[in-house]
Design a protein around this motif. Structure first.
Motif, PDB file in Angstrom:
ATOM      1  N   PHE A  32      51.189  36.956  15.470  1.00  0.00           N
ATOM      2  CA  PHE A  32      52.310  36.384  16.016  1.00  0.00           C
ATOM      3  C   PHE A  32      52.430  34.942  16.210  1.00  0.00           C
ATOM      4  O   PHE A  32      53.361  34.486  16.745  1.00  0.00           O
ATOM      5  CB  PHE A  32      52.149  37.177  17.355  1.00  0.00           C
ATOM      6  CG  PHE A  32      52.393  38.526  17.397  1.00  0.00           C
ATOM      7  CD1 PHE A  32      53.752  39.170  17.394  1.00  0.00           C
ATOM      8  CD2 PHE A  32      51.177  39.458  17.328  1.00  0.00           C
ATOM      9  CE1 PHE A  32      53.870  40.558  17.303  1.00  0.00           C
ATOM     10  CE2 PHE A  32      51.307  40.777  17.323  1.00  0.00           C
ATOM     11  CZ  PHE A  32      52.666  41.344  17.400  1.00  0.00           C
ATOM     12  N   THR A  33      51.550  34.170  15.437  1.00  0.00           N
ATOM     13  CA  THR A  33      51.543  32.645  15.511  1.00  0.00           C
ATOM     14  C   THR A  33      50.867  32.226  14.079  1.00  0.00           C
ATOM     15  O   THR A  33      50.301  33.075  13.552  1.00  0.00           O
ATOM     16  CB  THR A  33      50.678  32.094  16.674  1.00  0.00           C
ATOM     17  OG1 THR A  33      49.248  32.621  16.459  1.00  0.00           O
ATOM     18  CG2 THR A  33      50.972  32.631  18.121  1.00  0.00           C
ATOM     19  N   VAL A  34      51.511  30.870  13.765  1.00  0.00           N
ATOM     20  CA  VAL A  34      50.932  30.323  12.383  1.00  0.00           C
ATOM     21  C   VAL A  34      49.331  30.262  12.552  1.00  0.00           C
ATOM     22  O   VAL A  34      48.764  30.689  11.587  1.00  0.00           O
ATOM     23  CB  VAL A  34      51.860  29.111  12.207  1.00  0.00           C
ATOM     24  CG1 VAL A  34      51.210  28.454  11.319  1.00  0.00           C
ATOM     25  CG2 VAL A  34      53.248  29.593  12.012  1.00  0.00           C
ATOM     26  N   GLU A  35      49.081  29.983  13.677  1.00  0.00           N
ATOM     27  CA  GLU A  35      47.601  29.464  13.913  1.00  0.00           C
ATOM     28  C   GLU A  35      46.737  30.830  13.484  1.00  0.00           C
ATOM     29  O   GLU A  35      46.026  30.886  12.960  1.00  0.00           O
ATOM     30  CB  GLU A  35      47.188  29.158  15.186  1.00  0.00           C
ATOM     31  CG  GLU A  35      47.859  27.800  15.575  1.00  0.00           C
ATOM     32  CD  GLU A  35      49.028  27.796  15.921  1.00  0.00           C
ATOM     33  OE1 GLU A  35      49.925  28.757  16.259  1.00  0.00           O
ATOM     34  OE2 GLU A  35      49.783  26.652  15.699  1.00  0.00           O
ATOM     35  N   ALA A  36      47.104  32.081  14.149  1.00  0.00           N
ATOM     36  CA  ALA A  36      46.603  33.385  13.825  1.00  0.00           C
ATOM     37  C   ALA A  36      46.757  33.806  12.408  1.00  0.00           C
ATOM     38  O   ALA A  36      45.838  34.472  12.007  1.00  0.00           O
ATOM     39  CB  ALA A  36      47.215  34.435  14.696  1.00  0.00           C
ATOM     40  N   MET A  37      47.733  33.450  11.558  1.00  0.00           N
ATOM     41  CA  MET A  37      47.884  33.945  10.324  1.00  0.00           C
ATOM     42  C   MET A  37      46.966  33.078   9.319  1.00  0.00           C
ATOM     43  O   MET A  37      46.637  33.590   8.376  1.00  0.00           O
ATOM     44  CB  MET A  37      49.325  33.643   9.911  1.00  0.00           C
ATOM     45  CG  MET A  37      49.582  34.000   8.599  1.00  0.00           C
ATOM     46  SD  MET A  37      51.423  33.735   8.090  1.00  0.00           S
ATOM     47  CE  MET A  37      51.749  31.936   8.180  1.00  0.00           C
ATOM     48  N   MET A  38      46.761  31.685   9.750  1.00  0.00           N
ATOM     49  CA  MET A  38      46.381  30.811   8.663  1.00  0.00           C
ATOM     50  C   MET A  38      44.956  31.309   8.033  1.00  0.00           C
ATOM     51  O   MET A  38      44.636  30.982   6.769  1.00  0.00           O
ATOM     52  CB  MET A  38      45.958  29.318   9.286  1.00  0.00           C
ATOM     53  CG  MET A  38      47.239  28.693   9.426  1.00  0.00           C
ATOM     54  SD  MET A  38      48.411  28.889   7.634  1.00  0.00           S
ATOM     55  CE  MET A  38      47.648  27.792   6.601  1.00  0.00           C
ATOM     56  N   PRO A  39      43.768  31.827   8.987  1.00  0.00           N
ATOM     57  CA  PRO A  39      42.625  32.498   8.281  1.00  0.00           C
ATOM     58  C   PRO A  39      43.025  33.214   7.213  1.00  0.00           C
ATOM     59  O   PRO A  39      42.139  33.410   6.172  1.00  0.00           O
ATOM     60  CB  PRO A  39      42.012  32.971   9.462  1.00  0.00           C
ATOM     61  CG  PRO A  39      42.357  32.163  10.614  1.00  0.00           C
ATOM     62  CD  PRO A  39      43.917  32.186  10.421  1.00  0.00           C
ATOM     63  N   TYR A  40      43.855  34.063   7.118  1.00  0.00           N
ATOM     64  CA  TYR A  40      44.109  35.169   6.270  1.00  0.00           C
ATOM     65  C   TYR A  40      45.002  34.730   4.804  1.00  0.00           C
ATOM     66  O   TYR A  40      44.767  35.554   3.898  1.00  0.00           O
ATOM     67  CB  TYR A  40      44.998  36.414   6.720  1.00  0.00           C
ATOM     68  CG  TYR A  40      44.468  36.925   7.866  1.00  0.00           C
ATOM     69  CD1 TYR A  40      43.471  37.618   8.103  1.00  0.00           C
ATOM     70  CD2 TYR A  40      44.935  36.700   9.134  1.00  0.00           C
ATOM     71  CE1 TYR A  40      42.759  38.276   9.012  1.00  0.00           C
ATOM     72  CE2 TYR A  40      44.348  37.221  10.521  1.00  0.00           C
ATOM     73  CZ  TYR A  40      43.113  38.072  10.096  1.00  0.00           C
ATOM     74  OH  TYR A  40      42.737  38.661  11.269  1.00  0.00           O
TER      75      TYR A  40
END
Length: 169
Positions: A32-40
């Motif tokens: 739900f946020t860019v920060e949460a997406m970045m590791p993937y």
């Protein structure tokens, strides 16, 4: 009056195939946020985008796409694009009605659902000026990220009938 059909991920993928656009997609948990997406998506080639669905004082609608780590100053963007009264986040109900996606799934690919051209598209010029070979956005779902070449991204946007309003951040 029947509601207009809203394209989902399968229809988006079919449209991209019809346009001869090759994609690279990474499936990941819902984010739900860019920060949460970045590791993937850290190993994806190209730029990763973030998106804001906005409205101005006259209730005109705007979709803004920028580099994921770009600071976006809405007051400056509003002046640059001539949005009366500034820009602010639009309600999720309008997002769902106009682009067929919920918060967390905002993406330029959702312009496929703006058949009446109610939404103007603002893009960070660095996403489309050749700085990056590819751009990556959600494919109408926040459980995946899809990359295409910049040339193909522009081809897709143009196929929806939208113009790209380039802004330097």
């Amino acid at each position: 009056m029947a509601a207009e059909h809203v394209a989902g991920r399968a229809e988006l993928e079919a449209k991209l195939k019809e346009l001869c656009i090759e994609t690279v997609t990474v499936e990941h948990p819902e984010v739900f946020t860019v920060e949460a997406m970045m590791p993937y998506v850290q190993d994806l080639q190209g730029a990763v985008g973030k998106n804001l669905f906005l409205k101005d004082k006259k209730k005109k609608l705007w979709l803004l796409s920028a580099l994921h780590d770009r600071e976006v100053k809405l007051a400056e963007v509003a002046k640059t694009v001539g949005a009366p009264g500034g820009l602010r986040l639009a309600d999720e109900s309008i997002l769902l009605e106009k682009l067929g996606v919920k918060q967390g799934c905002v993406t330029p690919y959702a312009l496929i659902n703006d058949r009446n051209g109610d939404v103007k598209f603002i893009v960070d010029e660095e996403l489309v000026n050749g700085t990056f070979e590819k751009v990556n956005f959600h494919p109408l779902s926040n459980a995946a990220t899809m990359g295409v070449t910049v040339e193909d991204f522009v081809k897709f946007i143009e196929s929806t009938g939208h113009q790209i309003i380039k802004v330097k951040f």
